[in-house]
Design a protein around this motif. Sequence first.
Motif, PDB file in Angstrom:
ATOM      1  N   TRP A   1      23.281  -2.425  17.602  1.00 39.05           N
ATOM      2  CA  TRP A   1      24.501  -2.022  18.105  1.00 39.05           C
ATOM      3  C   TRP A   1      25.571  -3.407  18.071  1.00 39.05           C
ATOM      4  O   TRP A   1      26.712  -3.259  17.913  1.00 39.05           O
ATOM      5  CB  TRP A   1      24.304  -1.494  19.584  1.00 39.05           C
ATOM      6  CG  TRP A   1      24.148  -0.156  19.571  1.00 39.05           C
ATOM      7  CD1 TRP A   1      23.855   0.783  18.843  1.00 39.05           C
ATOM      8  CD2 TRP A   1      23.802   0.556  20.899  1.00 39.05           C
ATOM      9  NE1 TRP A   1      23.224   1.587  19.185  1.00 39.05           N
ATOM     10  CE2 TRP A   1      23.136   1.828  20.703  1.00 39.05           C
ATOM     11  CE3 TRP A   1      23.849   0.188  22.213  1.00 39.05           C
ATOM     12  CZ2 TRP A   1      22.823   2.761  21.614  1.00 39.05           C
ATOM     13  CZ3 TRP A   1      23.465   1.330  23.229  1.00 39.05           C
ATOM     14  CH2 TRP A   1      22.760   2.437  22.833  1.00 39.05           C
ATOM     15  N   ALA A   2      24.900  -4.407  18.162  1.00 38.13           N
ATOM     16  CA  ALA A   2      25.851  -5.709  18.164  1.00 38.13           C
ATOM     17  C   ALA A   2      26.668  -5.748  16.721  1.00 38.13           C
ATOM     18  O   ALA A   2      27.681  -6.119  16.834  1.00 38.13           O
ATOM     19  CB  ALA A   2      25.094  -6.896  18.132  1.00 38.13           C
ATOM     20  N   LYS A   3      26.033  -5.305  15.599  1.00 39.46           N
ATOM     21  CA  LYS A   3      26.573  -5.385  14.351  1.00 39.46           C
ATOM     22  C   LYS A   3      27.698  -4.314  14.320  1.00 39.46           C
ATOM     23  O   LYS A   3      28.602  -4.292  13.823  1.00 39.46           O
ATOM     24  CB  LYS A   3      25.656  -5.157  13.237  1.00 39.46           C
ATOM     25  CG  LYS A   3      24.883  -6.438  12.889  1.00 39.46           C
ATOM     26  CD  LYS A   3      23.765  -5.925  11.907  1.00 39.46           C
ATOM     27  CE  LYS A   3      22.835  -7.442  11.770  1.00 39.46           C
ATOM     28  NZ  LYS A   3      21.789  -7.411  10.837  1.00 39.46           N
ATOM     29  N   ILE A   4      27.238  -3.097  15.045  1.00 33.25           N
ATOM     30  CA  ILE A   4      28.325  -1.954  14.863  1.00 33.25           C
ATOM     31  C   ILE A   4      29.654  -2.421  16.072  1.00 33.25           C
ATOM     32  O   ILE A   4      30.871  -2.441  15.454  1.00 33.25           O
ATOM     33  CB  ILE A   4      27.849  -0.746  15.581  1.00 33.25           C
ATOM     34  CG1 ILE A   4      26.593  -0.294  14.851  1.00 33.25           C
ATOM     35  CG2 ILE A   4      28.862   0.092  15.848  1.00 33.25           C
ATOM     36  CD1 ILE A   4      25.887   1.068  15.539  1.00 33.25           C
ATOM     37  N   LYS A   5      29.367  -3.210  16.798  1.00 31.26           N
ATOM     38  CA  LYS A   5      30.585  -3.702  17.755  1.00 31.26           C
ATOM     39  C   LYS A   5      31.568  -4.795  16.906  1.00 31.26           C
ATOM     40  O   LYS A   5      32.652  -4.885  16.697  1.00 31.26           O
ATOM     41  CB  LYS A   5      29.954  -4.511  18.913  1.00 31.26           C
ATOM     42  CG  LYS A   5      31.051  -5.019  19.799  1.00 31.26           C
ATOM     43  CD  LYS A   5      30.543  -5.702  21.194  1.00 31.26           C
ATOM     44  CE  LYS A   5      31.639  -6.035  22.212  1.00 31.26           C
ATOM     45  NZ  LYS A   5      32.847  -7.004  21.325  1.00 31.26           N
ATOM     46  N   ALA A   6      30.867  -5.634  16.075  1.00 31.02           N
ATOM     47  CA  ALA A   6      31.268  -6.500  15.292  1.00 31.02           C
ATOM     48  C   ALA A   6      32.363  -5.701  14.318  1.00 31.02           C
ATOM     49  O   ALA A   6      33.409  -6.387  13.882  1.00 31.02           O
ATOM     50  CB  ALA A   6      30.449  -7.393  14.287  1.00 31.02           C
TER      51      ALA A   6
END
Length: 290
Positions: free
Chosen positions: A69-74
């Motif tokens: 999810w961190a990459k989606i947020k990025a």
Amino acid sequence: MEDWNLVSQLIRKLHENLDIPVTAKIRVYPDVEKTVEYAKMVEAAGAQIITVHGRLREQKGHKTGLADWAKIKAVKDAVKVPVFANGNILYYEDIQRCIDATGVEGVMSAETNLYNPALFSGKILPSWQLAEEYLEICGKVSTKSSYIRAHLFKLFRYTLPIHTDLRQQLVVAHSVEEFSVVVAELKTRLVEEATKATPPFDADNVETDEFGYRKYPHWICQPALRFEHDKQHSKSKRLLNECQTSEQTEQTSEQTEQTSEQVEQTSKVVTSSNETTEDCDTKRQKVATA
């Protein structure tokens, strides 16, 4: 994902020649910066909505693992068009958790939706109810028997290993009518099991297992969790992503232990060398005194 120029040309061609918005779905790269640049390229080509599946291209089947999810947020923070998130949506509550964690405008679910079509309703429903609704649709809309069979196998994923005779009947069924007969028999058996269950199933008070996953009775529609046998830890079943995380932790631990051993050995060598030096100095002092 290798040929960025081709992807850009395809999206731009559609964007410039269609009267409807063009959307694109992408996966992530191991590197977050590369993931963001890829999403920006897709946006620049004309995509009006970007759905980000937070897994690597290699994360499929039994190698699925957890979505990042961190990459989606990025990606969400880097582009101006709406972003939808995909991955790790097992229960209704995960939808809001994902939105809160990533800031996206929407959430998509693929595989879980096949096993529990009621996912986005927030309702906990018996498998036979959704199977009946599905067959009613199939009776109105021409659907290949192979598609019907595959979907019913997903809806009854945790029931068919128990009622193996009906599993075989599903295998040989080829018409909506034949599938309906099997589902009707499953419903009869499952309703009886649910009625006799002790304690009775309480949708508002569901227990979880050691990994935090909900322990639904087999007649309730629920996400498919991939397990593997883990002999080393004496557990009959562990989630694959839990196993992978454990293996990575163990590998790191082993590497740390090896490094510690090397440091210890080096320390012994240095100590031994120091002791030899001290012996030589002592001998020199004795000779000089003599």
